[in-house]
Design an enzyme around this catalytic site. Structure first.
Site, PDB file in Angstrom:
ATOM      1  N   GLY A 325       0.906  -1.067  -0.023  1.00  0.00           N
ATOM      2  CA  GLY A 325       0.043  -0.082   0.121  1.00  0.00           C
ATOM      3  C   GLY A 325       1.020   1.437   0.133  1.00  0.00           C
ATOM      4  O   GLY A 325       2.030   1.485  -0.478  1.00  0.00           O
ATOM      5  N   SER A 326       0.450   2.252   0.727  1.00  0.00           N
ATOM      6  CA  SER A 326       1.096   3.198   0.716  1.00  0.00           C
ATOM      7  C   SER A 326       2.356   3.496   1.568  1.00  0.00           C
ATOM      8  O   SER A 326       3.160   4.476   1.109  1.00  0.00           O
ATOM      9  CB  SER A 326       0.148   5.006   1.020  1.00  0.00           C
ATOM     10  OG  SER A 326      -0.959   4.798   0.318  1.00  0.00           O
ATOM     11  N   THR A 327       2.738   2.349   2.165  1.00  0.00           N
ATOM     12  CA  THR A 327       4.198   2.355   2.925  1.00  0.00           C
ATOM     13  C   THR A 327       5.073   2.174   1.856  1.00  0.00           C
ATOM     14  O   THR A 327       6.226   2.427   2.243  1.00  0.00           O
ATOM     15  CB  THR A 327       4.153   1.369   3.746  1.00  0.00           C
ATOM     16  OG1 THR A 327       3.971   0.101   3.035  1.00  0.00           O
ATOM     17  CG2 THR A 327       3.044   1.355   4.847  1.00  0.00           C
ATOM     18  N   PHE A 328       4.766   1.981   0.580  1.00  0.00           N
ATOM     19  CA  PHE A 328       5.750   1.956  -0.637  1.00  0.00           C
ATOM     20  C   PHE A 328       6.081   3.407  -0.986  1.00  0.00           C
ATOM     21  O   PHE A 328       7.256   3.581  -1.481  1.00  0.00           O
ATOM     22  CB  PHE A 328       5.359   1.126  -1.435  1.00  0.00           C
ATOM     23  CG  PHE A 328       6.322   0.665  -2.705  1.00  0.00           C
ATOM     24  CD1 PHE A 328       7.392   0.111  -2.253  1.00  0.00           C
ATOM     25  CD2 PHE A 328       6.040   0.965  -3.954  1.00  0.00           C
ATOM     26  CE1 PHE A 328       8.364  -0.593  -3.088  1.00  0.00           C
ATOM     27  CE2 PHE A 328       6.964   0.528  -4.643  1.00  0.00           C
ATOM     28  CZ  PHE A 328       8.171  -0.326  -4.402  1.00  0.00           C
TER      29      PHE A 328
END
Length: 678
Positions: A325-328
Site C-alpha cells: 500500500g502507501s507504505t511503498f
C-alpha cells in the site's frame, strides 16, 4: 629283490609327498597365525572387547535461549517419564491397560504413544506419560517388577516459560522421527555420532536455525557387560557437553506488549535497530503454545491449529506477503529524487484521481488535494503524485532501483523459511503466465505498483529492513536474531553477528528530504498526526491501506459491505528519533482498515517503550487491541516496574555462567529520547 627296492622307492616318494603336504599345511597354519596374531591383532582385539563391553551414549543438555536482557525463553526441565520399550513387551494391550489402572493416562497420550511406536524402532524407549508426580512414581515403582519393558526414566524436557509469546521466533523442538533419521543418514559421520542417544531436534524458529549451538556434544560411557547384557563396571566416561546458551537480540517484554496490543486480531510487526540490524521485536499473531509440540502434539490439538481459519502456525512476520500500500511511497519518493525525475519542491496537481487512457486511477475518497510536493504529498498520502511518478519511471527502472533494497528477495535473517515476496517487472510477468495476453505488461500495471498495489507483495521483515536502511542514512545491515553464544569456559560469550553495513550510495540530501517528508506524516495535517500527538520525540512514518480484494473503477470501497477477511489491511512503517534514528519498524493488522486506525497506534506505543521506557495503561492496551485509540490514553507506567510473565534465566549448570549477571537486568527508563537498549 627288485620288487623290494621298487616298493622302498615308492614308499620314499610317498613319504616325501606326505612330508611336503604336512610342511605346506604347517606353513599355512603359520601364515594364518601370523595374519591373526600380528596383522589383524588390533581389529580382533577390538571385536573381542566389544563382546564384553558396550558404549552407552550420554546425550547433552540442550542450551538455554534468553532475550537481550537475560529473560528465559527456552529451558530444559528435569522430569520423570513413564516409558515403554515395545520389543520387551509381550502383550502391549494388557500392559497399557494395567498402567492405566495405576496412573491416569489420557486418550491423547495413548494416541501419541501409538504414533511414536509406529515411527520408531522396536528397541526405542517411548514416553507414555511425562512429568510424573512423586505419588505416581511411588505407585509405579512398586509394580514395575511385573511389567517387563516398562520403566521410569529421568529426562530433560524442553520448556518454554512464556508459552505462546514469541513462539514463532523461538520455535520448538520435536522428537526425532523416521524422516529425520533418513536426512541424518546423509550427514557426515561425526555429526551423526553427535546425535546418538538424542531424542529431540529443533523444529522451528531459533531452535531450528541455531540447532548446532543449542544441541551440545554427546558424551559416552564405556561399560563391561556379561553375556546377559548386564553392566558389570564402568571402564571409561566422557561427559556430554551442554549446549551453548543463546542470547537473542529480541526484547521479550516488548514482544509481549505488542502481542497484547494486537489482541485477537491477525497481523505482524518487526522492529529493528537501524544501526546494526538487531531484531528487537518479531511478532506474528495469532500465536500458539510451543510446549504442545515438545513430546508430540495430540491429533485433536494439531487439527485445531492446522485447520484454523486464523492460521496460528503461519509465521506472518517471516513468510506472510502483503501489498505494501502507501507504505511503498517513501521508497518511490527516494527513487524519483535519485533518478532525477523529481525535486523536493516539484509539485503535482491532485484533483483526487488520475486518468491514463481509458482507466481512472483514484485517491482514497477521491479527495481534491490540489498542488502537492514531496512533503505535502507524503503527509496526506497523495496517490496522484506517485501515479505520475511511476508512469514516468517505467516498471523496469522502478524494479532496478527497488531490488537492491531487498524488495522481492530474502533478507538473510537467521531463521529458516523466510518468504521471498514479489517485486514485479515485465520478465516476471512473462514467466508467471502461460497465455500471451496475460504475459503483456500494461502501463496501468506500473501505475498500481507505484502506490504499493497491483502485483507487489512484501513481508513485514522486508518493509522493516528497507525502512531501517532509509533511517540509517542509506547503510544496509542484515537483520539477525542471534546476538551472543555462551559456552563452557566462555563467560563473556562470543558475538554471533559480524555483518558489516553496506552503503547504498544514495545522496544524503535526497535521504534527508524523504525522512523529513515522513516526519510530516506524524505532524499536524499528516495521516498519523492524531496517533503521535504529544510525543516528546520527533519521528517519521507512513500509513498504508492495502486492498485485500480488487475494487472496480466505478465502485467505492465500503468496509461494512464486505466480509471481514475481504476488508483492507492496515499498515504503518516508521522510525525514531528523527535526529539520530535507532529503531525502525513495519506493522500490519489484517483487514483492519486505514493505517492510522489500527497499525500506527501500535507503532506509537513501541516507540514510547523503546525511547522513553514507558508502558501503556491496562485500559489503553485493551482499547488499542480493539482499534479504538490514537495517542496513548491513561497514565503510562515505567516499563521496568510493570509485572509480566518473564523471569531471568537461572544460573547455568556449569562452572562458567552461561549469561553474565549484567545481562539479566531490565533496561532503565529514559526521560528523553534514548538509544535502543543493547
Amino acid at each position: 629283490m627288485h620288487d623290494v627296492e621298487l616298493q622302498l622307492l615308492r614308499f620314499r616318494r610317498r613319504a616325501q609327498i606326505a612330508l611336503v603336504v604336512v610342511l605346506l599345511a604347517l606353513g599355512l597354519l603359520a601364515l594364518r597365525m601370523y595374519v591373526l596374531q600380528i596383522q589383524r591383532h588390533a581389529d580382533l582385539q577390538t571385536r573381542a572387547e566389544s563382546n564384553r563391553t558396550a558404549v552407552i551414549p550420554l546425550p547433552p543438555l540442550r542450551g538455554q535461549i534468553v532475550d537481550r536482557h537475560g529473560v528465559l525463553l527456552a529451558d530444559s526441565l528435569a522430569v520423570f517419564t513413564l516409558e515403554i520399550t515395545p520389543a520387551l513387551v509381550a502383550d502391549m494391550d494388557h500392559t497399557l491397560q494395567t498402567l492405566a489402572e495405576l496412573v491416569p493416562i489420557t486418550p491423547g497420550e495413548l494416541r501419541r504413544f501409538q504414533r511414536l511406536r509406529a515411527e520408531s524402532h522396536r528397541f526405542a524407549s517411548l514416553p507414555l506419560r511425562s512429568r510424573l508426580t512423586p505419588e505416581e512414581m511411588s505407585v509405579l515403582a512398586a509394580q514395575l517388577f511385573r511389567l517387563p519393558g516398562v520403566s521410569i526414566q529421568a529426562r530433560h524436557l524442553r520448556y518454554y516459560p512464556l508459552g505462546a509469546s514469541a513462539a514463532h521466533v523461538v520455535g520448538h523442538v520435536g522428537r526425532i522421527n523416521q524422516r529425520d533419521r533418513e536426512r541424518m543418514a546423509e550427514w557426515p559421520p561425526e555429526k551423526q555420532a553427535n546425535y546418538r542417544g538424542s531424542d529431540h531436534i529443533g523444529r522451528l524458529g531459533v531452535e531450528q536455525s541455531h540447532e548446532a549451538l543449542l544441541h551440545g556434544s554427546t558424551g559416552f560411557r564405556r561399560v563391561e557387560i556379561n553375556s546377559h547384557g548386564q553392566v558389570l563396571r564402568t571402564l571409561e566416561t566422557v561427559p556430554a557437553r551442554t549446549g551453548q546458551t543463546l542470547r537473542l537480540t529480541l526484547d521479550a517484554r516488548l514482544q509481549h506488549l505488542v502481542e497484547q496490543l494486537f489482541g485477537a486480531r491477525r497481523g505482524a510487526l518487526v522492529a529493528i535497530d537501524v544501526r546494526n540490524g538487531e531484531v528487537l521485536a518479531f511478532v506474528s499473531m495469532p500465536s500458539f503454545d510451543p510446549n504442545s509440540f515438545v513430546d508430540g502434539i495430540g491429533v485433536e490439538e494439531w487439527r485445531a491449529l492446522n485447520e484454523s481459519i486464523e492460521r496460528p502456525l503461519f509465521n506472518r512476520a517471516l513468510r506472510g506477503t502483503y501489498p505494501p500500500g502507501s507504505t511503498f511511497k517513501p521508497f518511490m519518493a527516494l527513487a524519483g529524487l535519485e533518478l532525477g525525475l523529481r525535486r523536493p519542491e516539484t509539485t503535482v496537481y491532485d484533483p483526487g484521481f488520475w486518468v491514463l487512457g481509458n482507466q481512472r486511477f483514484r485517491s482514497v475518497g477521491e479527495r481534491h488535494l490540489g498542488h502537492v510536493d514531496l512533503r505535502s504529498g507524503m503527509a496526506v498520502s497523495s496517490n496522484v503524485y506517485y501515479y505520475t511518478l511511476a508512469h514516468e519511471m517505467g516498471i523496469d527502472v522502478l524494479h532496478g532501483f527497488m531490488h537492491p533494497q531487498g524488495f522481492g528477495q530474502r533478507t538473510g535473517i537467521d531463521l529458516v523459511g523466510e518468504g521471498r515476496g514479489l517485486l514485479p517487472n515485465q520478465a516476471w510477468k512473462r514467466s508467471a503466465y502461460s497465455h500471451p495476453a496475460q504475459q503483456r505488461w500494461f502501463p496501468g500495471d506500473t501505475v498500481a505498483v507505484g502506490i504499493g498495489q497491483g502485483y507487489s507483495a512484501f513481508t513485514m521483515l522486508q518493509l522493516a529492513h528497507a525502512t531501517a536502511t532509509l533511517a540509517n542514512g542509506g547503510v544496509r545491515h542484515q537483520p539477525h536474531l542471534g546476538l551472543r553464544a555462551y559456552a563452557l569456559g566462555e563467560p563473556r560469550g562470543r558475538e554471533l553477528a559480524t555483518h558489516q553495513g553496506t552503503p547504498m550510495g544514495w545522496q544524503s540530501q535526497n535521504l534527508q528530504a524523504v525522512l523529513e517528508a515522513m516526519e510530516a506524516v506524524n505532524l499536524p495535517g499528516g495521516t498519523a498526526a492524531g496517533v503521535f500527538a504529544g510525543a516528546p520525540y520527533r519521528s517519521g512514518g507512513k500509513t498504508g491501506t492495502a486492498q485485500a480484494v480488487g475494487i472496480g473503477q466505478r465502485e467505492r470501497y465500503d468496509a461494512a459491505q464486505l466480509e471481514e477477511h475481504q476488508r483492507s489491511h492496515s499498515l504503518y512503517i516508521g522510525f525514531a528519533p528523527l535526529e539520530a534514528p535507532t529503531v525502525a519498524l513495519a506493522v500490519i493488522v489484517e483487514n483492519a482498515g486505514f493505517g492510522s486506525v489500527a497499525a500506527a497506534p501500535i507503532a506509537r506505543r513501541v516507540f514510547d517503550y523503546l525511547l522513553l521506557g514507558l508502558y501503556p495503561s491496562e485500559a489503553d492496551i485493551a482499547a488499542t487491541a480493539l482499534g479504538q485509540t490514537r495517542a496513548p490514553t491513561g497514565l503510562q507506567r515505567l516499563a521496568r516496574e510493570v509485572a509480566w510473565p518473564g523471569r531471568p534465566a537461572p544460573p547455568a549448570p556449569q562452572p562458567a555462567p552461561a549469561v553474565q549477571p549484567a545481562l539479566v537486568s531490565q533496561p532503565a527508563p529514559a526521560t528523553q529520547p534514548a538509544a535502543v537498549p543493547r
